[in-house]
Design a protein around this motif. Structure first.
Motif, PDB file in Angstrom:
ATOM      1  N   LEU A 292       0.820  -1.206   0.000  1.00 18.23           N
ATOM      2  CA  LEU A 292       0.000   0.000   0.000  1.00 18.23           C
ATOM      3  C   LEU A 292       0.857   1.260   0.000  1.00 18.23           C
ATOM      4  O   LEU A 292       0.525   2.248  -0.657  1.00 18.23           O
ATOM      5  N   ALA A 293       1.968   1.247   0.702  1.00 17.35           N
ATOM      6  CA  ALA A 293       2.876   2.392   0.695  1.00 17.35           C
ATOM      7  C   ALA A 293       3.469   2.588  -0.690  1.00 17.35           C
ATOM      8  O   ALA A 293       3.609   3.719  -1.164  1.00 17.35           O
ATOM      9  N   THR A 294       3.786   1.494  -1.364  1.00 17.18           N
ATOM     10  CA  THR A 294       4.311   1.589  -2.727  1.00 17.18           C
ATOM     11  C   THR A 294       3.264   2.182  -3.654  1.00 17.18           C
ATOM     12  O   THR A 294       3.562   3.076  -4.455  1.00 17.18           O
ATOM     13  N   ARG A 295       2.032   1.727  -3.537  1.00 20.03           N
ATOM     14  CA  ARG A 295       0.941   2.246  -4.373  1.00 20.03           C
ATOM     15  C   ARG A 295       0.740   3.736  -4.118  1.00 20.03           C
ATOM     16  O   ARG A 295       0.444   4.498  -5.021  1.00 20.03           O
ATOM     17  N   ALA A 296       0.881   4.161  -2.884  1.00 17.70           N
ATOM     18  CA  ALA A 296       0.597   5.544  -2.513  1.00 17.70           C
ATOM     19  C   ALA A 296       1.807   6.467  -2.632  1.00 17.70           C
ATOM     20  O   ALA A 296       1.725   7.634  -2.258  1.00 17.70           O
ATOM     21  N   ALA A 297       2.905   5.977  -3.189  1.00 17.67           N
ATOM     22  CA  ALA A 297       4.124   6.787  -3.267  1.00 17.67           C
ATOM     23  C   ALA A 297       3.897   8.109  -3.996  1.00 17.67           C
ATOM     24  O   ALA A 297       4.547   9.103  -3.703  1.00 17.67           O
ATOM     25  N   ARG A 298       2.973   8.145  -4.948  1.00 17.52           N
ATOM     26  CA  ARG A 298       2.702   9.373  -5.693  1.00 17.52           C
ATOM     27  C   ARG A 298       1.481  10.120  -5.153  1.00 17.52           C
ATOM     28  O   ARG A 298       0.967  11.021  -5.794  1.00 17.52           O
ATOM     29  N   ALA A 299       1.064   9.763  -3.975  1.00 15.53           N
ATOM     30  CA  ALA A 299      -0.052  10.472  -3.343  1.00 15.53           C
ATOM     31  C   ALA A 299       0.475  11.695  -2.606  1.00 15.53           C
ATOM     32  O   ALA A 299       1.485  11.624  -1.908  1.00 15.53           O
ATOM     33  N   ARG A 300      -0.194  12.801  -2.791  1.00 16.98           N
ATOM     34  CA  ARG A 300       0.151  14.014  -2.056  1.00 16.98           C
ATOM     35  C   ARG A 300      -0.367  13.900  -0.620  1.00 16.98           C
ATOM     36  O   ARG A 300       0.291  14.303   0.323  1.00 16.98           O
ATOM     37  N   SER A 301      -1.569  13.354  -0.489  1.00 20.73           N
ATOM     38  CA  SER A 301      -2.143  13.183   0.846  1.00 20.73           C
ATOM     39  C   SER A 301      -3.210  12.097   0.813  1.00 20.73           C
ATOM     40  O   SER A 301      -3.776  11.807  -0.239  1.00 20.73           O
ATOM     41  N   ILE A 302      -3.444  11.530   1.962  1.00 19.68           N
ATOM     42  CA  ILE A 302      -4.551  10.598   2.164  1.00 19.68           C
ATOM     43  C   ILE A 302      -5.275  11.080   3.406  1.00 19.68           C
ATOM     44  O   ILE A 302      -4.686  11.175   4.485  1.00 19.68           O
ATOM     45  N   GLN A 303      -6.543  11.395   3.229  1.00 18.49           N
ATOM     46  CA  GLN A 303      -7.357  11.860   4.343  1.00 18.49           C
ATOM     47  C   GLN A 303      -8.472  10.868   4.577  1.00 18.49           C
ATOM     48  O   GLN A 303      -8.962  10.244   3.632  1.00 18.49           O
ATOM     49  N   VAL A 304      -8.863  10.732   5.818  1.00 20.33           N
ATOM     50  CA  VAL A 304      -9.940   9.809   6.147  1.00 20.33           C
ATOM     51  C   VAL A 304     -10.866  10.471   7.161  1.00 20.33           C
ATOM     52  O   VAL A 304     -10.432  11.259   8.003  1.00 20.33           O
ATOM     53  N   SER A 305     -12.138  10.179   7.026  1.00 23.65           N
ATOM     54  CA  SER A 305     -13.139  10.656   7.967  1.00 23.65           C
ATOM     55  C   SER A 305     -13.924   9.448   8.460  1.00 23.65           C
ATOM     56  O   SER A 305     -14.295   8.580   7.665  1.00 23.65           O
ATOM     57  N   VAL A 306     -14.148   9.397   9.748  1.00 21.68           N
ATOM     58  CA  VAL A 306     -14.806   8.247  10.375  1.00 21.68           C
ATOM     59  C   VAL A 306     -15.992   8.744  11.199  1.00 21.68           C
ATOM     60  O   VAL A 306     -15.906   9.768  11.874  1.00 21.68           O
ATOM     61  N   SER A 307     -17.066   8.000  11.142  1.00 22.73           N
ATOM     62  CA  SER A 307     -18.234   8.298  11.968  1.00 22.73           C
ATOM     63  C   SER A 307     -18.851   6.979  12.415  1.00 22.73           C
ATOM     64  O   SER A 307     -18.653   5.946  11.783  1.00 22.73           O
ATOM     65  N   HIS A 308     -19.592   7.031  13.523  1.00 27.33           N
ATOM     66  CA  HIS A 308     -20.243   5.809  13.981  1.00 27.33           C
ATOM     67  C   HIS A 308     -21.460   6.136  14.834  1.00 27.33           C
ATOM     68  O   HIS A 308     -21.594   7.222  15.384  1.00 27.33           O
ATOM     69  N   THR A 309     -22.330   5.160  14.888  1.00 22.40           N
ATOM     70  CA  THR A 309     -23.441   5.166  15.827  1.00 22.40           C
ATOM     71  C   THR A 309     -23.139   4.059  16.828  1.00 22.40           C
ATOM     72  O   THR A 309     -22.015   3.543  16.855  1.00 22.40           O
ATOM     73  N   SER A 310     -24.121   3.641  17.573  1.00 23.18           N
ATOM     74  CA  SER A 310     -23.885   2.577  18.550  1.00 23.18           C
ATOM     75  C   SER A 310     -23.806   1.198  17.913  1.00 23.18           C
ATOM     76  O   SER A 310     -23.455   0.233  18.588  1.00 23.18           O
ATOM     77  N   ASP A 311     -24.124   1.071  16.608  1.00 23.83           N
ATOM     78  CA  ASP A 311     -24.076  -0.258  15.997  1.00 23.83           C
ATOM     79  C   ASP A 311     -23.519  -0.300  14.569  1.00 23.83           C
ATOM     80  O   ASP A 311     -23.480  -1.367  13.962  1.00 23.83           O
ATOM     81  N   ILE A 312     -23.062   0.839  14.047  1.00 19.98           N
ATOM     82  CA  ILE A 312     -22.471   0.841  12.710  1.00 19.98           C
ATOM     83  C   ILE A 312     -21.398   1.922  12.629  1.00 19.98           C
ATOM     84  O   ILE A 312     -21.526   2.980  13.242  1.00 19.98           O
TER      85      ILE A 312
END
Length: 129
Positions: free
Chosen positions: A95-115
């Motif tokens: 995955l690091a090799t695949r992302a070598a040309r990535a400027r950034s990787i951002q992630v957003s996470v949300s959850h409820t009590s069951d998902i």
């Protein structure tokens, strides 16, 4: 990532072992007693990153994606900061090799009590700069 009715983080990843899905640092951060939705959110984020990098399934162990809070400068002195921080993505292996040309990787996470849900955005470096 549905987790209604599950009681233990290991239930999220069975038949895999927690050690093959979560890095040591992730396991320490989400140690016993942390709500199951935190574990599920981190797993959803890992899967979102894998998909954003163009894979239908992980090319290697999910430990190649590490999702941990990005502390603010005020919290950098302690890994046990009590404040919530946006997740940071660290990659290894294929995955690091695949992302070598990535400027950034951002992630957003949300959850409820069951998902738990997550979305990842990869910004690629354009050719020529």
């Amino acid at each position: 990532m549905a987790f209604a009715g599950l009681r233990d983080p290991a239930d999220l990843v069975r038949p895999a072992a927690l050690e093959t899905v979560f890095t040591r640092r992730e396991r320490l951060r989400s140690k016993a007693g942390t709500a199951l939705e935190s574990w599920a959110g981190r797993l959803a984020a890992k899967r979102a990153v894998v998909g954003a990098l163009g894979y239908d399934s992980p090319p290697g162990p999910l430990t190649e994606v590490e999702i941990l809070p990005r502390p603010s400068p005020a919290c950098r002195r302690s890994h046990e900061c009590a404040h919530g921080h946006p997740p940071a993505v660290t990659l290894a292996g294929t995955l690091a090799t695949r992302a070598a040309r990535a400027r950034s990787i951002q992630v957003s996470v949300s959850h409820t009590s069951d998902i738990a849900v997550a979305i990842a955005l990869v910004t690629w470096v354009k050719d020529g700069g």
